[in-house]
Design a protein around this motif. Structure first.
Motif, PDB file in Angstrom:
ATOM      1  N   LEU A  20       0.662  -1.682  -0.227  1.00 53.66           N
ATOM      2  CA  LEU A  20       0.293   0.199   0.284  1.00 53.66           C
ATOM      3  C   LEU A  20       0.938   1.572  -0.226  1.00 53.66           C
ATOM      4  CD1 LEU A  20      -2.853  -1.477   2.733  1.00 53.66           C
ATOM      5  CD2 LEU A  20      -2.972  -1.367   0.113  1.00 53.66           C
ATOM      6  N   ALA A  21       2.009   1.367   1.394  1.00 53.08           N
ATOM      7  CA  ALA A  21       2.533   2.853   0.619  1.00 53.08           C
ATOM      8  C   ALA A  21       3.589   2.866  -0.747  1.00 53.08           C
ATOM      9  CB  ALA A  21       3.685   2.452   1.810  1.00 53.08           C
ATOM     10  N   GLU A  22       3.546   1.778  -1.181  1.00 51.71           N
ATOM     11  CA  GLU A  22       4.406   1.929  -2.341  1.00 51.71           C
ATOM     12  C   GLU A  22       3.485   1.770  -3.744  1.00 51.71           C
ATOM     13  OE1 GLU A  22       8.255   2.057  -4.969  1.00 51.71           O
ATOM     14  OE2 GLU A  22       7.848   1.841  -2.719  1.00 51.71           O
ATOM     15  N   THR A  23       2.277   1.846  -3.203  1.00 48.72           N
ATOM     16  CA  THR A  23       1.910   2.254  -5.450  1.00 48.72           C
ATOM     17  C   THR A  23       2.385   3.075  -5.294  1.00 48.72           C
ATOM     18  OG1 THR A  23       0.576   0.186  -3.937  1.00 48.72           O
ATOM     19  CG2 THR A  23      -0.653   2.205  -5.540  1.00 48.72           C
ATOM     20  N   ALA A  24       2.052   4.193  -5.024  1.00 45.78           N
ATOM     21  CA  ALA A  24       1.709   5.563  -5.366  1.00 45.78           C
ATOM     22  C   ALA A  24       3.031   5.816  -5.863  1.00 45.78           C
ATOM     23  CB  ALA A  24       1.917   6.805  -4.637  1.00 45.78           C
ATOM     24  N   LEU A 110      -3.608   5.136   4.835  1.00 43.10           N
ATOM     25  CA  LEU A 110      -2.419   4.909   5.604  1.00 43.10           C
ATOM     26  C   LEU A 110      -2.370   4.701   6.988  1.00 43.10           C
ATOM     27  CD1 LEU A 110       0.590   3.736   3.006  1.00 43.10           C
ATOM     28  CD2 LEU A 110      -0.785   1.919   4.174  1.00 43.10           C
ATOM     29  N   ARG A 111      -2.516   6.111   7.026  1.00 44.51           N
ATOM     30  CA  ARG A 111      -2.050   6.718   8.408  1.00 44.51           C
ATOM     31  C   ARG A 111      -3.678   5.407   9.671  1.00 44.51           C
ATOM     32  NH1 ARG A 111      -3.808  10.162  12.016  1.00 44.51           N
ATOM     33  NH2 ARG A 111      -2.188  11.684  13.356  1.00 44.51           N
ATOM     34  N   LEU A 112      -4.583   5.319   8.967  1.00 43.43           N
ATOM     35  CA  LEU A 112      -5.701   4.869  10.287  1.00 43.43           C
ATOM     36  C   LEU A 112      -5.642   3.300   9.872  1.00 43.43           C
ATOM     37  CD1 LEU A 112      -8.370   5.226  10.590  1.00 43.43           C
ATOM     38  CD2 LEU A 112      -9.387   4.499   8.108  1.00 43.43           C
ATOM     39  N   ILE A 113      -4.964   2.725   8.750  1.00 44.38           N
ATOM     40  CA  ILE A 113      -5.214   1.230   8.717  1.00 44.38           C
ATOM     41  C   ILE A 113      -3.979   0.779  10.099  1.00 44.38           C
ATOM     42  CG2 ILE A 113      -3.924  -0.459   7.804  1.00 44.38           C
ATOM     43  CD1 ILE A 113      -4.991   0.833   5.584  1.00 44.38           C
ATOM     44  N   LYS A 114      -2.893   1.760   9.839  1.00 49.11           N
ATOM     45  CA  LYS A 114      -1.329   2.103  10.647  1.00 49.11           C
ATOM     46  C   LYS A 114      -2.244   1.799  12.179  1.00 49.11           C
ATOM     47  CE  LYS A 114       2.670   2.407   7.075  1.00 49.11           C
ATOM     48  NZ  LYS A 114       3.487   3.205   7.576  1.00 49.11           N
ATOM     49  N   ALA A 115      -3.428   2.598  12.861  1.00 48.77           N
ATOM     50  CA  ALA A 115      -3.164   2.978  13.663  1.00 48.77           C
ATOM     51  C   ALA A 115      -4.274   1.880  14.211  1.00 48.77           C
ATOM     52  CB  ALA A 115      -3.829   4.648  14.130  1.00 48.77           C
TER      53      ALA A 115
END
Length: 160
Positions: A20-24, A110-115
Motif C-alpha cells: 500500500l505504501a509503495e503503490t503511488a 494508511l495512517r488509519l490502517i497503521k493506527a
C-alpha cells in the motif's frame, strides 16, 4: 488467505502495508514511461493509463469509507459500486490529477490502517456480493487491487 478477497492471487504473501505504501511510487514510475493522458484505449474494453489511475483514486475514496464505516459501526453493510459507470466520468481527467488525489488519500488511509491494526483486524462488515468480511480483508483487498492495476500499468509501460 481470505476467500472474500478476489485479489488474493496477487498478494503472494507480501506485506500489506508495504504494498500500500509503495503503490503511488510505482504508478509514478510507470507514468514516466507511458503517455498517461493517452486518449485511446489500449485494447477494446480496456482502460487507458489515465483511466486506471482515476479508478484507483475513486477506489481509494471507497476503501477509505469502508474502513471508517467498519471501525465506526457494528457490522455495517457496505454499498458496492459499478466501476464501469463511475469510469464514464474519467474522460479528460489528467492522470496527474488522479495520481495526486490517490497519493494524498492513500497517505490518509494508511495512517488509519497503521493506527487500527492489529486491534481492529477482525471487525466485521458485510459486502452484499462477497458476504462477511473483516477490516483486515478490506486492507488485503486494497493491496491486491493495487497489484492488479499496477500490473496493467506495467504492461502499458512495456515492462512486462
Amino acid at each position: 488467505m481470505s476467500t472474500e478477497n478476489p485479489y488474493d492471487k496477487f498478494l503472494d504473501g507480501r506485506e500489506l502495508e508495504g504494498i500500500l505504501a509503495e503503490t503511488a511510487n510505482k504508478i509514478t514510475e510507470y507514468l514516466e514511461v507511458i503517455d498517461p493522458n493517452q486518449g485511446k484505449e489500449p485494447a477494446p474494453g480496456k482502460w487507458s493509463a489515465a483511466e486506471i489511475v482515476c479508478h484507483l483514486a475513486d477506489c481509494e475514496i471507497v476503501f477509505g469509507f469502508r474502513l471508517r464505516q467498519t471501525l465506526a459501526e457494528d457490522e455495517p453493510t457496505i454499498e458496492p459500486f459499478d466501476q464501469d459507470k463511475w469510469a464514464k466520468m474519467y474522460k479528460g481527467v489528467p492522470a496527474s490529477l488522479a495520481l495526486g488525489t490517490f497519493t494524498q488519500l492513500r497517505k490518509w488511509n494508511l495512517r488509519l490502517i497503521k493506527a487500527s491494526l492489529p486491534a481492529a483486524a477482525n471487525r466485521k462488515m458485510t459486502h452484499p456480493e462477497r458476504g462477511t468480511m473483516t477490516f483486515k480483508t478490506i486492507v488485503e483487498t486494497m493491496a491486491g487491487h493495487d497489484l492488479n492495476h499496477l500490473g496493467q500499468l506495467r504492461k502499458l509501460a512495456g515492462k512486462g
